[in-house]
Design an enzyme around this catalytic site. Structure first.
Site, PDB file in Angstrom:
ATOM      1  N   LYS A  13       0.564  -1.019   0.292  1.00 30.08           N
ATOM      2  CA  LYS A  13      -0.195   0.173   0.068  1.00 30.08           C
ATOM      3  C   LYS A  13       0.344   1.587   0.076  1.00 30.08           C
ATOM      4  O   LYS A  13       0.287   1.884  -0.872  1.00 30.08           O
ATOM      5  CB  LYS A  13      -0.604  -0.061   1.332  1.00 30.08           C
ATOM      6  CG  LYS A  13      -2.125  -1.055   1.171  1.00 30.08           C
ATOM      7  CD  LYS A  13      -2.765  -1.007   2.541  1.00 30.08           C
ATOM      8  CE  LYS A  13      -1.886  -1.071   3.542  1.00 30.08           C
ATOM      9  NZ  LYS A  13      -1.647  -1.944   4.233  1.00 30.08           N
ATOM     10  N   ARG A  88      -9.386   0.767   8.846  1.00 31.02           N
ATOM     11  CA  ARG A  88      -8.735  -0.753   8.874  1.00 31.02           C
ATOM     12  C   ARG A  88     -10.135  -1.383  10.032  1.00 31.02           C
ATOM     13  O   ARG A  88      -9.461  -2.521  10.453  1.00 31.02           O
ATOM     14  CB  ARG A  88      -7.993  -0.197  10.444  1.00 31.02           C
ATOM     15  CG  ARG A  88      -6.163  -1.045  10.085  1.00 31.02           C
ATOM     16  CD  ARG A  88      -5.677  -0.534  10.858  1.00 31.02           C
ATOM     17  NE  ARG A  88      -4.518  -0.913  10.514  1.00 31.02           N
ATOM     18  CZ  ARG A  88      -2.979  -0.507  10.140  1.00 31.02           C
ATOM     19  NH1 ARG A  88      -3.294   0.412   9.069  1.00 31.02           N
ATOM     20  NH2 ARG A  88      -2.216  -1.730   9.662  1.00 31.02           N
ATOM     21  N   ARG A 125      12.000  -6.037   4.895  1.00 33.87           N
ATOM     22  CA  ARG A 125      11.970  -4.320   4.680  1.00 33.87           C
ATOM     23  C   ARG A 125      12.880  -3.914   5.549  1.00 33.87           C
ATOM     24  O   ARG A 125      12.906  -3.047   6.851  1.00 33.87           O
ATOM     25  CB  ARG A 125      10.420  -4.056   5.443  1.00 33.87           C
ATOM     26  CG  ARG A 125      10.356  -2.953   5.200  1.00 33.87           C
ATOM     27  CD  ARG A 125       8.462  -2.603   4.703  1.00 33.87           C
ATOM     28  NE  ARG A 125       8.082  -2.147   6.534  1.00 33.87           N
ATOM     29  CZ  ARG A 125       6.396  -2.283   5.982  1.00 33.87           C
ATOM     30  NH1 ARG A 125       6.036  -2.135   4.962  1.00 33.87           N
ATOM     31  NH2 ARG A 125       5.846  -1.998   7.306  1.00 33.87           N
ATOM     32  N   ARG A 158      11.488  -1.204  10.630  1.00 35.58           N
ATOM     33  CA  ARG A 158      10.299  -0.459  11.806  1.00 35.58           C
ATOM     34  C   ARG A 158      10.453  -1.705  12.841  1.00 35.58           C
ATOM     35  O   ARG A 158      10.210  -2.729  12.480  1.00 35.58           O
ATOM     36  CB  ARG A 158       9.150  -0.458  10.736  1.00 35.58           C
ATOM     37  CG  ARG A 158       8.328   0.694  10.673  1.00 35.58           C
ATOM     38  CD  ARG A 158       7.805   0.349   9.758  1.00 35.58           C
ATOM     39  NE  ARG A 158       6.508  -0.151   9.886  1.00 35.58           N
ATOM     40  CZ  ARG A 158       5.095  -0.075   9.550  1.00 35.58           C
ATOM     41  NH1 ARG A 158       5.192   0.298   8.104  1.00 35.58           N
ATOM     42  NH2 ARG A 158       3.994  -0.761  10.458  1.00 35.58           N
ATOM     43  N   ARG A 169      -0.401  -9.145  13.649  1.00 35.59           N
ATOM     44  CA  ARG A 169      -0.459  -7.251  12.849  1.00 35.59           C
ATOM     45  C   ARG A 169      -1.823  -8.794  11.789  1.00 35.59           C
ATOM     46  O   ARG A 169      -1.937  -7.908  11.487  1.00 35.59           O
ATOM     47  CB  ARG A 169       0.642  -6.292  12.410  1.00 35.59           C
ATOM     48  CG  ARG A 169       1.147  -5.871  12.878  1.00 35.59           C
ATOM     49  CD  ARG A 169       2.173  -4.890  12.704  1.00 35.59           C
ATOM     50  NE  ARG A 169       2.642  -4.475  11.384  1.00 35.59           N
ATOM     51  CZ  ARG A 169       3.406  -4.817  10.242  1.00 35.59           C
ATOM     52  NH1 ARG A 169       4.276  -4.966  11.126  1.00 35.59           N
ATOM     53  NH2 ARG A 169       2.883  -3.629   9.334  1.00 35.59           N
TER      54      ARG A 169
HETATM   55  P1  ADP Z   1       0.850  -1.905   8.131  1.00 40.01           P
HETATM   56  O1  ADP Z   1      -0.241  -1.976   7.555  1.00 40.01           O
HETATM   57  O2  ADP Z   1       2.539  -2.293   7.252  1.00 40.01           O
HETATM   58  O3  ADP Z   1       0.413  -2.575   9.379  1.00 40.01           O
HETATM   59  P2  ADP Z   1       0.632   0.906   9.309  1.00 40.01           P
HETATM   60  O4  ADP Z   1       2.062   1.947   8.601  1.00 40.01           O
HETATM   61  O5  ADP Z   1      -0.464   0.961   8.180  1.00 40.01           O
HETATM   62  O6  ADP Z   1       0.954  -0.677   8.955  1.00 40.01           O
HETATM   63  O7  ADP Z   1       0.295   0.941  10.212  1.00 40.01           O
HETATM   64  C1  ADP Z   1       1.249   0.762  11.732  1.00 40.01           C
HETATM   65  C2  ADP Z   1       0.539   0.470  12.933  1.00 40.01           C
HETATM   66  O8  ADP Z   1      -0.301   1.745  13.237  1.00 40.01           O
HETATM   67  C3  ADP Z   1      -1.227  -0.818  13.046  1.00 40.01           C
HETATM   68  O9  ADP Z   1      -0.163  -2.123  13.386  1.00 40.01           O
HETATM   69  C4  ADP Z   1      -1.448   0.373  13.984  1.00 40.01           C
HETATM   70  O10 ADP Z   1      -1.119  -0.493  15.343  1.00 40.01           O
HETATM   71  C5  ADP Z   1      -1.561   1.618  14.037  1.00 40.01           C
HETATM   72  N1  ADP Z   1      -2.480   2.278  12.648  1.00 40.01           N
HETATM   73  C6  ADP Z   1      -2.390   2.413  11.838  1.00 40.01           C
HETATM   74  N2  ADP Z   1      -3.664   3.399  11.148  1.00 40.01           N
HETATM   75  C7  ADP Z   1      -4.939   3.002  11.786  1.00 40.01           C
HETATM   76  C8  ADP Z   1      -5.320   2.873  11.699  1.00 40.01           C
HETATM   77  N3  ADP Z   1      -6.332   2.789  10.657  1.00 40.01           N
HETATM   78  N4  ADP Z   1      -6.696   2.248  12.861  1.00 40.01           N
HETATM   79  C9  ADP Z   1      -5.880   2.346  13.665  1.00 40.01           C
HETATM   80  N5  ADP Z   1      -4.837   1.690  13.628  1.00 40.01           N
HETATM   81  C10 ADP Z   1      -3.888   2.255  12.660  1.00 40.01           C
END
Ligand code: ADP
Ligand code: ZN
Length: 214
Positions: A13, A88, A125, A158, A169
């Site tokens: 993404k 999400r 990554r 990360r 996750r």
């Molecule tokens: P990835 O999609 O690779 O897991 P992101 O950078 O999108 O990574 O998200 C990292 C973390 O940030 C998630 O595991 C969560 O804890 C938090 N997070 C990000 N976006 C949201 C969201 N829309 N709702 C709740 N938590 C979020």
């Protein structure tokens, strides 16, 4: 153009979103990036999100909806935006719909990538600490180890890409986020794109899915 990028962690993404927003001239709104920045800056938002992000759990819906609402009000988002990592949960999708009011999303692109592939991608990554460019040590390494090709910044991993947290996750994705596929299918917005091939092929397929000729 208003687009949501959906897909598990490591589905691409961020990579494709960055390219897409440059080509469309609209901002990329990545809630994960906003939260990580808030954590690094030690803001109130960051403090409240920290434990959730570190452990691979979701930040509460109200918190994320609040930050998205604020971000969508900025002028650069009026012409359109790409959402990465949001919504999400079904509650966030409902919240987004009411934030947008009359305005409708144009497309939801679901990047479909098998679990083994995302696990392998996240393990290798690395990110540039300065410009955010993404590398993969086995499939797309930088020219010089540890150094960003684009800006010369230092590369780092990360903290939530460690295997235990990745498992968490993915579990959270399956339970909370995967239902959005059916949700947006019902809304008539969903397009599935195979995200497991070469980045350039995936990107071309995303452009086709949003109806923008390459
Ligand atoms: P990835 O999609 O690779 O897991 P992101 O950078 O999108 O990574 O998200 C990292 C973390 O940030 C998630 O595991 C969560 O804890 C938090 N997070 C990000 N976006 C949201 C969201 N829309 N709702 C709740 N938590 C979020
Ligand atoms: Zn860089």
């Amino acid at each position: 153009m208003r687009v949501v990028l959906l897909g598990p962690p490591g589905s691409g993404k961020g990579t494709h979103g960055k390219r897409l927003c440059e080509s469309l001239g609209v901002p990329l709104i990545a809630t994960g990036d906003i939260l990580r920045q808030a954590i690094a800056d030690g803001t109130a938002l960051g403090k409240s999100a920290q434990e959730h992000v570190k452990s691979g759990r979701l930040v509460p819906d109200e918190t994320v909806l609040g930050l998205v609402e604020t971000r969508l009000r900025l002028t650069d988002a009026q012409r359109g935006f790409i959402l990465d990592g949001f919504p999400r949960t079904v509650a966030q999708a409902e919240g987004l719909k009411s934030l947008l009011g009359e305005v409708r999303m144009d497309r939801v692109v679901n990047l479909v990538v098998p679990t083994e592939v995302v696990v392998a991608r996240l393990k290798d990554r690395w990110l540039c600490g300065s410009c955010g460019a993404i590398y993969n040590m086995s499939t797309a390494p930088p020219k010089v180890a540890g150094v960003c090709d684009r800006c010369g910044g230092g590369l780092k991993q990360r903290s939530d890409d460690e295997p235990e947290t990745v498992r968490k996750r993915l579990e959270v994705y399956a339970r909370e986020t995967a239902p959005l596929v059916a949700y947006y299918e019902r809304e008539g917005l969903l397009r599935n794109v195979d995200g497991s091939g070469r980045a350039s092929d995936v990107y071309a397929a995303i452009e086709r899915a949003i109806g923008k000729a390459a």
